[in-house]
Design a protein around this motif. Structure first.
Motif, PDB file in Angstrom:
ATOM      1  N   VAL A 204       0.951  -1.380   0.348  1.00  0.00           N
ATOM      2  CA  VAL A 204       0.219  -0.400  -0.048  1.00  0.00           C
ATOM      3  C   VAL A 204       0.581   0.765  -0.438  1.00  0.00           C
ATOM      4  O   VAL A 204       1.439   1.709   1.266  1.00  0.00           O
ATOM      5  N   PRO A 205       0.988   1.898  -0.858  1.00  0.00           N
ATOM      6  CA  PRO A 205       1.775   3.019  -1.131  1.00  0.00           C
ATOM      7  C   PRO A 205       1.496   4.764   0.062  1.00  0.00           C
ATOM      8  O   PRO A 205       2.092   4.946  -0.137  1.00  0.00           O
ATOM      9  N   TRP A 206      -0.033   4.213   0.312  1.00  0.00           N
ATOM     10  CA  TRP A 206      -0.539   5.616   0.896  1.00  0.00           C
ATOM     11  C   TRP A 206      -0.437   5.648   2.030  1.00  0.00           C
ATOM     12  O   TRP A 206      -0.757   4.471   2.674  1.00  0.00           O
ATOM     13  N   SER A 207       0.223   6.519   2.819  1.00  0.00           N
ATOM     14  CA  SER A 207       0.720   6.500   4.383  1.00  0.00           C
ATOM     15  C   SER A 207      -0.722   6.345   5.532  1.00  0.00           C
ATOM     16  O   SER A 207      -0.773   6.230   6.251  1.00  0.00           O
ATOM     17  N   VAL A 208      -1.925   7.722   5.110  1.00  0.00           N
ATOM     18  CA  VAL A 208      -2.617   7.985   5.170  1.00  0.00           C
ATOM     19  C   VAL A 208      -3.689   5.722   5.761  1.00  0.00           C
ATOM     20  O   VAL A 208      -4.285   5.762   6.855  1.00  0.00           O
ATOM     21  N   VAL A 209      -3.228   5.502   4.458  1.00  0.00           N
ATOM     22  CA  VAL A 209      -4.279   3.892   4.949  1.00  0.00           C
ATOM     23  C   VAL A 209      -3.504   3.375   5.018  1.00  0.00           C
ATOM     24  O   VAL A 209      -3.991   2.424   6.343  1.00  0.00           O
ATOM     25  N   ARG A 210      -1.923   3.719   4.872  1.00  0.00           N
ATOM     26  CA  ARG A 210      -1.617   2.302   6.167  1.00  0.00           C
ATOM     27  C   ARG A 210      -2.017   2.395   7.525  1.00  0.00           C
ATOM     28  O   ARG A 210      -1.603   1.603   8.044  1.00  0.00           O
ATOM     29  N   ILE A 211      -2.016   3.470   8.086  1.00  0.00           N
ATOM     30  CA  ILE A 211      -1.746   4.222   9.011  1.00  0.00           C
ATOM     31  C   ILE A 211      -3.433   3.382   9.405  1.00  0.00           C
ATOM     32  O   ILE A 211      -3.552   3.479  10.883  1.00  0.00           O
ATOM     33  N   ILE A 212      -4.471   3.440   8.972  1.00  0.00           N
ATOM     34  CA  ILE A 212      -6.115   3.005   9.212  1.00  0.00           C
ATOM     35  C   ILE A 212      -5.862   1.871   9.123  1.00  0.00           C
ATOM     36  O   ILE A 212      -6.375   1.496   9.923  1.00  0.00           O
ATOM     37  N   LEU A 213      -4.867   0.579   8.081  1.00  0.00           N
ATOM     38  CA  LEU A 213      -4.629  -0.739   8.443  1.00  0.00           C
ATOM     39  C   LEU A 213      -4.366  -0.952   9.055  1.00  0.00           C
ATOM     40  O   LEU A 213      -4.520  -2.081  10.050  1.00  0.00           O
ATOM     41  N   LEU A 214      -3.610  -0.747   9.958  1.00  0.00           N
ATOM     42  CA  LEU A 214      -2.833  -0.886  10.637  1.00  0.00           C
ATOM     43  C   LEU A 214      -3.227  -0.899  12.263  1.00  0.00           C
ATOM     44  O   LEU A 214      -2.950  -2.301  12.720  1.00  0.00           O
ATOM     45  N   ALA A 215      -4.240   0.336  12.277  1.00  0.00           N
ATOM     46  CA  ALA A 215      -4.787  -0.118  13.032  1.00  0.00           C
ATOM     47  C   ALA A 215      -5.571  -0.670  13.540  1.00  0.00           C
ATOM     48  O   ALA A 215      -6.609  -1.126  14.402  1.00  0.00           O
ATOM     49  N   LEU A 216      -7.310  -0.954  12.771  1.00  0.00           N
ATOM     50  CA  LEU A 216      -7.620  -2.344  12.481  1.00  0.00           C
ATOM     51  C   LEU A 216      -7.186  -3.592  12.560  1.00  0.00           C
ATOM     52  O   LEU A 216      -7.973  -3.980  13.040  1.00  0.00           O
ATOM     53  N   SER A 217      -6.017  -4.187  11.794  1.00  0.00           N
ATOM     54  CA  SER A 217      -5.141  -4.717  12.750  1.00  0.00           C
ATOM     55  C   SER A 217      -4.505  -4.719  13.846  1.00  0.00           C
ATOM     56  O   SER A 217      -4.806  -6.135  14.567  1.00  0.00           O
ATOM     57  N   ILE A 218      -4.588  -4.065  14.636  1.00  0.00           N
ATOM     58  CA  ILE A 218      -4.398  -4.216  16.084  1.00  0.00           C
ATOM     59  C   ILE A 218      -5.663  -5.000  16.777  1.00  0.00           C
ATOM     60  O   ILE A 218      -5.845  -4.904  17.515  1.00  0.00           O
ATOM     61  N   TYR A 219      -6.642  -3.689  16.142  1.00  0.00           N
ATOM     62  CA  TYR A 219      -8.226  -3.118  17.040  1.00  0.00           C
ATOM     63  C   TYR A 219      -8.562  -5.768  16.450  1.00  0.00           C
ATOM     64  O   TYR A 219      -8.802  -6.113  17.362  1.00  0.00           O
ATOM     65  N   GLY A 220      -8.385  -5.847  15.799  1.00  0.00           N
ATOM     66  CA  GLY A 220      -8.551  -6.512  15.119  1.00  0.00           C
ATOM     67  C   GLY A 220      -7.817  -8.095  15.781  1.00  0.00           C
ATOM     68  O   GLY A 220      -8.184  -9.180  16.290  1.00  0.00           O
ATOM     69  N   THR A 221      -6.010  -7.592  16.047  1.00  0.00           N
ATOM     70  CA  THR A 221      -6.250  -8.944  17.088  1.00  0.00           C
ATOM     71  C   THR A 221      -6.714  -8.749  18.452  1.00  0.00           C
ATOM     72  O   THR A 221      -6.248 -10.286  18.654  1.00  0.00           O
ATOM     73  N   LEU A 222      -6.338  -7.782  18.876  1.00  0.00           N
ATOM     74  CA  LEU A 222      -6.957  -6.999  20.043  1.00  0.00           C
ATOM     75  C   LEU A 222      -8.434  -8.099  20.376  1.00  0.00           C
ATOM     76  O   LEU A 222      -8.478  -9.076  21.273  1.00  0.00           O
ATOM     77  N   TRP A 223      -9.240  -7.789  19.159  1.00  0.00           N
ATOM     78  CA  TRP A 223     -10.580  -8.892  19.543  1.00  0.00           C
ATOM     79  C   TRP A 223     -10.160 -10.123  19.793  1.00  0.00           C
ATOM     80  O   TRP A 223     -11.327 -10.467  20.083  1.00  0.00           O
ATOM     81  N   VAL A 224      -9.444 -11.070  18.929  1.00  0.00           N
ATOM     82  CA  VAL A 224      -9.667 -12.286  18.881  1.00  0.00           C
ATOM     83  C   VAL A 224      -9.023 -12.209  20.106  1.00  0.00           C
ATOM     84  O   VAL A 224      -9.507 -13.517  20.626  1.00  0.00           O
TER      85      VAL A 224
END
Length: 251
Positions: free
Chosen positions: A118-138
């Motif tokens: 993913v070349p866009w930094s804003v999108v990378r930050i959003i996806l990183l936040a979602l990944s962290i939250y998803g991990t906490l959910w699991v």
């Protein structure tokens, strides 16, 4: 148009009204929580009751599920099972926990792939936040499976699926307990033809026959349905049969 002084006064008044609403709702929720606990409800049940007191039903249900995950994670870290005092515990969930752990361990690879693809930094930050939250959910779900086991005591059998479902069956209605496997279930709890099933994955490993029909609500707010048989899963079926049989005889 307001003058500056009038605008400040109106703003302060609105803030005070909002603060009053928040304090009132917090007080009502706290009172509902304490009342539920005093009536024997566990922490998750009391939390759900408190939220439903101050929020619309769909919102309360969604927030109860989310708060329940993080509550379970906190208790799991502290090694505090969420089971009634004096109850004997029947663990479950060993069949699906490896899959959940695999999902957790794949997250670093997912984050690495996002960084490269993913070349866009804003999108990378959003996806990183979602990944962290998803991990906490699991992790919260794994924790809920671990700290909210089935339990037997006080004249009842309490069956759970993480913090989503809890159903209590009086032991004095139990006629027989046996080990038997049934598969093909698609929901965490379902009632068909008088059979209540609470599978792990798609299977149950134990069958409890009742002497007479017993009314059960498959989910909070759903109408009662009569059941004559209860099927559920336990990690150690032999131990589960022993504990249930011993408590039935004792009662």
């Amino acid at each position: 148009m307001f003058s500056l002084g009038e605008a400040v006064a109106v703003g302060l008044l609105l803030e005070l009204l909002l603060a009053g609403i928040v304090i009132t709702e917090f007080t009502l929720a706290t009172r509902a929580y304490k009342t539920s606990r005093s009536r024997g409800a566990d922490g998750q049940e009391a939390l759900n009751q408190a939220l439903s007191t101050v929020l619309p039903a769909p919102v309360a249900k969604a927030m109860g599920m989310e708060f329940g995950l993080f509550r379970a994670l906190w208790r799991w870290i502290r090694r505090k099972p969420d089971a009634p005092e004096g109850h004997q515990i029947l663990t479950y969930g060993s069949e699906i926990k490896p899959i959940m752990w695999a999902m957790v361990f794949l997250v670093p690879l997912e984050i690495l792939a996002v960084e490269f693809l993913v070349p866009w930094s804003v999108v990378r930050i959003i996806l990183l936040a979602l990944s962290i939250y998803g991990t906490l959910w699991v992790l919260g779900f794994i924790a809920a499976l671990s700290i909210r086991p089935h339990s037997v005591g006080d004249g009842k059998m309490v069956l759970r699926f993480a913090h989503f479902v809890q159903i209590a069956i009086p032991l004095d209605l139990v006629e027989s307990v046996r080990t038997t496997r049934h598969s093909g279930y698609r929901r965490a709890v379902q009632i068909d033809d008088g059979v209540l099933a609470m599978p792990i994955g798609d299977s149950t490993t134990l069958s409890v026959k009742l002497r007479e029909p017993y009314p059960v609500a498959p989910k909070t707010g759903k109408p009662l349905q009569e059941v004559r048989e209860v099927r559920f899963a336990a990690d150690n079926t032999r131990e589960a049969v022993r504990i249930l049989t011993a408590n039935i005889v004792a009662d």
